[in-house]
Motif scaffolding. Structure first.
Motif, PDB file in Angstrom:
ATOM      1  N   ASP A   1       0.830  -1.210   0.000  1.00  0.00           N
ATOM      2  CA  ASP A   1       0.000   0.000   0.000  1.00  0.00           C
ATOM      3  C   ASP A   1       0.864   1.258   0.000  1.00  0.00           C
ATOM      4  O   ASP A   1       0.549   2.243  -0.683  1.00  0.00           O
ATOM      5  CB  ASP A   1      -0.923   0.010   1.211  1.00  0.00           C
ATOM      6  CG  ASP A   1      -1.998  -1.078   1.138  1.00  0.00           C
ATOM      7  OD1 ASP A   1      -2.242  -1.585   0.021  1.00  0.00           O
ATOM      8  OD2 ASP A   1      -2.561  -1.424   2.196  1.00  0.00           O
ATOM      9  N   ALA A   2       1.956   1.226   0.766  1.00  0.00           N
ATOM     10  CA  ALA A   2       2.833   2.396   0.827  1.00  0.00           C
ATOM     11  C   ALA A   2       3.522   2.663  -0.504  1.00  0.00           C
ATOM     12  O   ALA A   2       3.726   3.817  -0.897  1.00  0.00           O
ATOM     13  CB  ALA A   2       3.875   2.202   1.928  1.00  0.00           C
ATOM     14  N   SER A   3       3.893   1.589  -1.215  1.00  0.00           N
ATOM     15  CA  SER A   3       4.636   1.758  -2.466  1.00  0.00           C
ATOM     16  C   SER A   3       3.742   1.912  -3.688  1.00  0.00           C
ATOM     17  O   SER A   3       4.075   2.646  -4.620  1.00  0.00           O
ATOM     18  CB  SER A   3       5.578   0.565  -2.683  1.00  0.00           C
ATOM     19  OG  SER A   3       6.553   0.486  -1.663  1.00  0.00           O
ATOM     20  N   TYR A   4       2.607   1.200  -3.676  1.00  0.00           N
ATOM     21  CA  TYR A   4       1.810   1.139  -4.902  1.00  0.00           C
ATOM     22  C   TYR A   4       0.346   1.530  -4.719  1.00  0.00           C
ATOM     23  O   TYR A   4      -0.384   1.644  -5.711  1.00  0.00           O
ATOM     24  CB  TYR A   4       1.844  -0.291  -5.468  1.00  0.00           C
ATOM     25  CG  TYR A   4       3.227  -0.763  -5.817  1.00  0.00           C
ATOM     26  CD1 TYR A   4       3.865  -0.348  -6.985  1.00  0.00           C
ATOM     27  CD2 TYR A   4       3.929  -1.636  -4.975  1.00  0.00           C
ATOM     28  CE1 TYR A   4       5.137  -0.784  -7.307  1.00  0.00           C
ATOM     29  CE2 TYR A   4       5.198  -2.080  -5.292  1.00  0.00           C
ATOM     30  CZ  TYR A   4       5.794  -1.652  -6.465  1.00  0.00           C
ATOM     31  OH  TYR A   4       7.059  -2.087  -6.780  1.00  0.00           O
ATOM     32  N   GLY A   5      -0.091   1.732  -3.475  1.00  0.00           N
ATOM     33  CA  GLY A   5      -1.509   1.974  -3.228  1.00  0.00           C
ATOM     34  C   GLY A   5      -2.063   3.181  -3.954  1.00  0.00           C
ATOM     35  O   GLY A   5      -3.189   3.166  -4.450  1.00  0.00           O
ATOM     36  N   ALA A   6      -1.277   4.251  -4.027  1.00  0.00           N
ATOM     37  CA  ALA A   6      -1.738   5.478  -4.674  1.00  0.00           C
ATOM     38  C   ALA A   6      -1.124   5.668  -6.054  1.00  0.00           C
ATOM     39  O   ALA A   6      -1.230   6.740  -6.642  1.00  0.00           O
ATOM     40  CB  ALA A   6      -1.409   6.685  -3.782  1.00  0.00           C
TER      41      ALA A   6
ATOM     42  N   ASN B   1       5.243   3.077 -32.436  1.00  0.00           N
ATOM     43  CA  ASN B   1       4.274   2.090 -32.917  1.00  0.00           C
ATOM     44  C   ASN B   1       2.971   2.121 -32.145  1.00  0.00           C
ATOM     45  O   ASN B   1       1.885   2.016 -32.723  1.00  0.00           O
ATOM     46  CB  ASN B   1       4.881   0.687 -32.833  1.00  0.00           C
ATOM     47  CG  ASN B   1       6.142   0.556 -33.656  1.00  0.00           C
ATOM     48  OD1 ASN B   1       6.182   0.993 -34.799  1.00  0.00           O
ATOM     49  ND2 ASN B   1       7.183  -0.030 -33.068  1.00  0.00           N
ATOM     50  N   ASP B   2       3.056   2.269 -30.821  1.00  0.00           N
ATOM     51  CA  ASP B   2       1.830   2.225 -30.010  1.00  0.00           C
ATOM     52  C   ASP B   2       2.131   2.760 -28.617  1.00  0.00           C
ATOM     53  O   ASP B   2       3.305   2.862 -28.204  1.00  0.00           O
ATOM     54  CB  ASP B   2       1.311   0.790 -29.916  1.00  0.00           C
ATOM     55  CG  ASP B   2      -0.175   0.724 -29.606  1.00  0.00           C
ATOM     56  OD1 ASP B   2      -0.785   1.790 -29.401  1.00  0.00           O
ATOM     57  OD2 ASP B   2      -0.723  -0.398 -29.555  1.00  0.00           O
ATOM     58  N   VAL B   3       1.065   3.086 -27.896  1.00  0.00           N
ATOM     59  CA  VAL B   3       1.150   3.561 -26.511  1.00  0.00           C
ATOM     60  C   VAL B   3       0.092   2.811 -25.706  1.00  0.00           C
ATOM     61  O   VAL B   3      -0.992   2.522 -26.209  1.00  0.00           O
ATOM     62  CB  VAL B   3       0.883   5.078 -26.419  1.00  0.00           C
ATOM     63  CG1 VAL B   3       0.978   5.545 -24.959  1.00  0.00           C
ATOM     64  CG2 VAL B   3       1.858   5.854 -27.282  1.00  0.00           C
ATOM     65  N   ARG B   4       0.431   2.478 -24.465  1.00  0.00           N
ATOM     66  CA  ARG B   4      -0.542   1.824 -23.598  1.00  0.00           C
ATOM     67  C   ARG B   4      -0.335   2.271 -22.156  1.00  0.00           C
ATOM     68  O   ARG B   4       0.733   2.787 -21.796  1.00  0.00           O
ATOM     69  CB  ARG B   4      -0.430   0.305 -23.692  1.00  0.00           C
ATOM     70  CG  ARG B   4       0.837  -0.261 -23.070  1.00  0.00           C
ATOM     71  CD  ARG B   4       0.931  -1.771 -23.272  1.00  0.00           C
ATOM     72  NE  ARG B   4       2.151  -2.309 -22.649  1.00  0.00           N
ATOM     73  CZ  ARG B   4       2.555  -3.568 -22.777  1.00  0.00           C
ATOM     74  NH1 ARG B   4       1.853  -4.413 -23.534  1.00  0.00           N
ATOM     75  NH2 ARG B   4       3.660  -3.997 -22.177  1.00  0.00           N
ATOM     76  N   GLU B   5      -1.346   2.060 -21.330  1.00  0.00           N
ATOM     77  CA  GLU B   5      -1.239   2.341 -19.904  1.00  0.00           C
ATOM     78  C   GLU B   5      -0.841   1.066 -19.176  1.00  0.00           C
ATOM     79  O   GLU B   5      -1.355  -0.021 -19.463  1.00  0.00           O
ATOM     80  CB  GLU B   5      -2.561   2.858 -19.343  1.00  0.00           C
ATOM     81  CG  GLU B   5      -2.833   4.309 -19.678  1.00  0.00           C
ATOM     82  CD  GLU B   5      -3.983   4.865 -18.842  1.00  0.00           C
ATOM     83  OE1 GLU B   5      -4.729   4.048 -18.238  1.00  0.00           O
ATOM     84  OE2 GLU B   5      -4.123   6.092 -18.787  1.00  0.00           O
ATOM     85  N   LYS B   6       0.083   1.202 -18.235  1.00  0.00           N
ATOM     86  CA  LYS B   6       0.509   0.081 -17.418  1.00  0.00           C
ATOM     87  C   LYS B   6       0.037   0.311 -15.987  1.00  0.00           C
ATOM     88  O   LYS B   6       0.433   1.288 -15.335  1.00  0.00           O
ATOM     89  CB  LYS B   6       2.028  -0.074 -17.447  1.00  0.00           C
ATOM     90  CG  LYS B   6       2.530  -1.254 -16.633  1.00  0.00           C
ATOM     91  CD  LYS B   6       4.040  -1.347 -16.632  1.00  0.00           C
ATOM     92  CE  LYS B   6       4.526  -2.524 -15.803  1.00  0.00           C
ATOM     93  NZ  LYS B   6       6.000  -2.599 -15.736  1.00  0.00           N
ATOM     94  N   ALA B   7      -0.811  -0.595 -15.503  1.00  0.00           N
ATOM     95  CA  ALA B   7      -1.322  -0.476 -14.134  1.00  0.00           C
ATOM     96  C   ALA B   7      -0.238  -0.864 -13.135  1.00  0.00           C
ATOM     97  O   ALA B   7       0.765  -1.500 -13.483  1.00  0.00           O
ATOM     98  CB  ALA B   7      -2.541  -1.367 -13.953  1.00  0.00           C
ATOM     99  N   ALA B   8      -0.439  -0.475 -11.891  1.00  0.00           N
ATOM    100  CA  ALA B   8       0.489  -0.877 -10.828  1.00  0.00           C
ATOM    101  C   ALA B   8       0.506  -2.398 -10.721  1.00  0.00           C
ATOM    102  O   ALA B   8      -0.510  -3.061 -10.957  1.00  0.00           O
ATOM    103  CB  ALA B   8       0.066  -0.269  -9.496  1.00  0.00           C
ATOM    104  N   PRO B   9       1.641  -2.993 -10.375  1.00  0.00           N
ATOM    105  CA  PRO B   9       1.695  -4.461 -10.238  1.00  0.00           C
ATOM    106  C   PRO B   9       0.837  -4.930  -9.077  1.00  0.00           C
ATOM    107  O   PRO B   9       0.560  -4.182  -8.133  1.00  0.00           O
ATOM    108  CB  PRO B   9       3.181  -4.717  -9.974  1.00  0.00           C
ATOM    109  CG  PRO B   9       3.682  -3.457  -9.345  1.00  0.00           C
ATOM    110  CD  PRO B   9       2.920  -2.352 -10.018  1.00  0.00           C
ATOM    111  N   THR B  10       0.417  -6.180  -9.140  1.00  0.00           N
ATOM    112  CA  THR B  10      -0.312  -6.756  -8.014  1.00  0.00           C
ATOM    113  C   THR B  10       0.669  -7.103  -6.895  1.00  0.00           C
ATOM    114  O   THR B  10       1.889  -7.166  -7.113  1.00  0.00           O
ATOM    115  CB  THR B  10      -1.055  -8.038  -8.439  1.00  0.00           C
ATOM    116  OG1 THR B  10      -0.081  -9.039  -8.799  1.00  0.00           O
ATOM    117  CG2 THR B  10      -1.969  -7.772  -9.626  1.00  0.00           C
ATOM    118  N   LEU B  11       0.117  -7.362  -5.723  1.00  0.00           N
ATOM    119  CA  LEU B  11       0.968  -7.712  -4.582  1.00  0.00           C
ATOM    120  C   LEU B  11       1.778  -8.970  -4.885  1.00  0.00           C
ATOM    121  O   LEU B  11       2.967  -9.039  -4.573  1.00  0.00           O
ATOM    122  CB  LEU B  11       0.115  -7.905  -3.330  1.00  0.00           C
ATOM    123  CG  LEU B  11       0.876  -8.040  -2.007  1.00  0.00           C
ATOM    124  CD1 LEU B  11       0.019  -7.558  -0.843  1.00  0.00           C
ATOM    125  CD2 LEU B  11       1.314  -9.474  -1.723  1.00  0.00           C
TER     126      LEU B  11
END
Length: 286
Positions: A129-134, A226-236
């Motif tokens: 949560d501290a590293s990736y929560g927000a 070539n392309d652009v995409r969004e990368k979500a935060a990794p899972t735990l």
């Protein structure tokens, strides 16, 4: 027979050794780490010594069949005992090594307990949560490039690509970079992965667009986004190992700081030492 000692040593016969020195266990006895499996001139070798010797082996040897390991380990311990019994008084270097080894092992016992208490699911979740929560989704870019030595060549290739020439074919023919044979493909990458000038030029493009020549320390680049995409935060689970290492390190540092704060430590003699002593005093010097 597994050669667990130096090649200078030869193994004793397990059968002859067993007949002379093994202490038989009764059928109703259950072996424990304290069970004596051999004696050498009265010195006892226990099952615990055998197990510890196995634990100290490199991983590839630990996987050997137990019918190979057991006699090999006992042979090793017997030979070590015989040799140590003829060595006389332990030299200073051996005594110091034994003290250091015991210190290291006992410190490890403490650290194992600290780590076991620290690395819990709650602690991992809190670290996540501290590293990736927000964390907001980040942009990733898929680009290709052609690398050449001078600006004129890069400008000519930019013109050809914009006029419809196949970018991959141009990269295969002209690019001096390692991605050239692959049509200049660089795959997906995020910010910080490329040198600043290359990254800035890539980010400024629309998908399908081709850049003006871009100079970096590697030469001149023609870039196609070539392309652009969004990368979500990794899972735990994806970062569990990374977070566990982080929690471990923080717990260890906190425990050492706590012990240091509560201890009486005098380093005055150490602070006064001349570092050159490391090269001028031998271990066995009196």
């Amino acid at each position: 027979m597994l050669n667990l000692l130096s090649k200078r040593l030869t193994f004793l016969s397990v059968a002859a050794f067993a007949a002379a020195t093994m202490q038989p266990l009764h059928a109703d006895d259950v072996p424990t780490v304290d069970s004596v499996v051999a004696t050498v001139n009265g010195a006892e070798i226990t099952l615990g010594h055998v197990l510890q010797s196995r634990a100290a082996l490199p991983q590839q040897y630990q996987q050997l069949p137990v019918e190979v390991l057991l006699p090999g380990l006992i042979d090793q311990l017997v030979q070590q005992t015989l040799l140590s019994q003829t060595a006389g008084d332990a030299p200073k270097s051996v005594k110091l090594a034994m003290e250091n080894h015991e210190r290291t092992l006992m410190a490890g016992v403490t650290l194992d307990a600290v780590i076991a208490d620290a690395v819990t699911e709650d602690a991992l979740q809190a670290a996540y949560d501290a590293s990736y929560g927000a964390a907001e989704p980040t942009q990733e870019y898929n680009a290709s490039h052609i690398l050449v030595e001078d600006e004129a060549a890069a400008a000519a290739l930019t013109k050809e690509a914009r006029e419809g020439a196949d970018f991959a074919d141009l990269a295969k023919e002209h690019s001096t970079g390692p991605s050239g044979p692959n049509g200049g493909q660089l795959g997906w990458f995020g910010t910080g992965a490329m040198v600043p000038a290359f990254e800035a030029a890539t980010i400024a493009l629309e998908p399908g667009a081709i850049s003006e020549p871009v100079e970096t320390q590697f030469g001149w680049h023609v870039i196609k986004l070539n392309d652009v995409r969004e990368k979500a935060a990794p899972t735990l689970d994806e970062v569990r190992g990374e977070l566990a290492a982080q929690v471990q390190q923080q717990a260890i540092e906190a425990r050492i700081a706590e012990l240091t704060e509560g201890a009486s430590i005098d380093r005055s003699a150490a602070d006064a030492l001349d570092p050159a002593l490391l090269n001028s005093i031998t271990l066995d010097a009196e």
